[in-house]
Design a protein around this motif. Structure first.
Motif, PDB file in Angstrom:
ATOM      1  N   UNK A   5       0.850  -1.193   0.000  1.00 17.94           N
ATOM      2  CA  UNK A   5       0.000   0.000   0.000  1.00 17.94           C
ATOM      3  C   UNK A   5       0.879   1.235   0.000  1.00 17.94           C
ATOM      4  N   UNK A   6       0.690   2.070  -1.024  1.00 11.78           N
ATOM      5  CA  UNK A   6       1.425   3.323  -1.089  1.00 11.78           C
ATOM      6  C   UNK A   6       0.614   4.443  -0.450  1.00 11.78           C
ATOM      7  N   UNK A  23       4.036   0.327   2.329  1.00 14.06           N
ATOM      8  CA  UNK A  23       3.918  -0.553   3.483  1.00 14.06           C
ATOM      9  C   UNK A  23       3.346  -1.900   3.058  1.00 14.06           C
ATOM     10  N   UNK A  24       3.967  -2.949   3.548  1.00  9.95           N
ATOM     11  CA  UNK A  24       3.514  -4.305   3.214  1.00  9.95           C
ATOM     12  C   UNK A  24       2.588  -4.843   4.284  1.00  9.95           C
ATOM     13  N   UNK A  25       1.626  -5.602   3.848  1.00 13.01           N
ATOM     14  CA  UNK A  25       0.794  -6.345   4.793  1.00 13.01           C
ATOM     15  C   UNK A  25       0.712  -7.788   4.323  1.00 13.01           C
ATOM     16  N   UNK A  26       0.738  -8.697   5.273  1.00 13.16           N
ATOM     17  CA  UNK A  26       0.678 -10.111   4.940  1.00 13.16           C
ATOM     18  C   UNK A  26       2.031 -10.743   4.696  1.00 13.16           C
ATOM     19  N   UNK A  77       8.119  -2.206   8.477  1.00 11.12           N
ATOM     20  CA  UNK A  77       7.736  -2.927   7.254  1.00 11.12           C
ATOM     21  C   UNK A  77       7.400  -1.947   6.122  1.00 11.12           C
ATOM     22  N   UNK A  78       8.203  -0.921   6.030  1.00 11.11           N
ATOM     23  CA  UNK A  78       7.915   0.186   5.113  1.00 11.11           C
ATOM     24  C   UNK A  78       9.176   0.646   4.396  1.00 11.11           C
ATOM     25  N   UNK A  79       9.009   0.986   3.133  1.00 12.73           N
ATOM     26  CA  UNK A  79      10.052   1.638   2.345  1.00 12.73           C
ATOM     27  C   UNK A  79       9.550   3.018   1.965  1.00 12.73           C
ATOM     28  N   UNK A 112       1.758  -2.312  -5.579  1.00 13.44           N
ATOM     29  CA  UNK A 112       0.750  -1.517  -4.919  1.00 13.44           C
ATOM     30  C   UNK A 112      -0.232  -0.937  -5.916  1.00 13.44           C
ATOM     31  N   UNK A 113      -1.202  -0.220  -5.389  1.00 12.52           N
ATOM     32  CA  UNK A 113      -2.264   0.327  -6.234  1.00 12.52           C
ATOM     33  C   UNK A 113      -1.891   1.687  -6.818  1.00 12.52           C
ATOM     34  N   UNK A 114      -0.833   2.278  -6.316  1.00 14.72           N
ATOM     35  CA  UNK A 114      -0.375   3.560  -6.827  1.00 14.72           C
ATOM     36  C   UNK A 114      -0.859   4.744  -6.008  1.00 14.72           C
TER      37      UNK A 114
END
Length: 121
Positions: A5-6, A23-26, A77-79, A112-114
């Motif tokens: 998710x951006x 951020x990543x989830x899962x 968990x984020x870039x 991600x969805x952008x």
């Protein structure tokens, strides 16, 4: 569910700054290289920057060199993509993507969805 998710996009004036987050989830980003791509209307997708999973060389596209910085916070968990001195030509939808360990221009497993970035006065 595995997803990226951006966030952090928006409208900014020329010369301004934005910080994008991915951020990543899962799943955990620790073992993944994370890249930022962007796509402007009517243009092909362009690689912006990439950071490998462990200590190593980060990569920047020509448009990003000297103005953008990519960094990661594995605890969150984020870039992030810190974008400074933004120009109107930076206007695009920015996507983050993940692939195993090393940076490459292709074969990303998760996208991600952008998030929209608009640079305008």
């Amino acid at each position: 569910q595995l997803q990226l998710v951006e966030s952090g996009g928006g409208l900014v004036q020329p010369g301004g700054s934005l910080r994008l987050s991915c951020t990543a989830s899962g799943f955990t980003l620790d073992y993944y290289a994370i890249a930022w791509f962007r796509q402007a209307p009517g243009k092909e997708r362009e690689g912006v920057s990439c950071i490998p999973s462990s200590d190593g060389t980060t990569y920047y596209g020509d448009a990003a060199k000297g103005r953008f910085t990519i960094f990661r916070d594995n605890a969150k968990n984020t870039v992030y993509l810190q974008m400074n001195t933004l120009k109107p030509e930076d206007t695009a939808v920015y996507y983050c993507a993940a692939r195993s360990r090393v940076c490459a221009p292709y074969e990303y497993d998760y996208w991600g969805q952008g998030t929209q970035v608009t640079v305008s006065s």
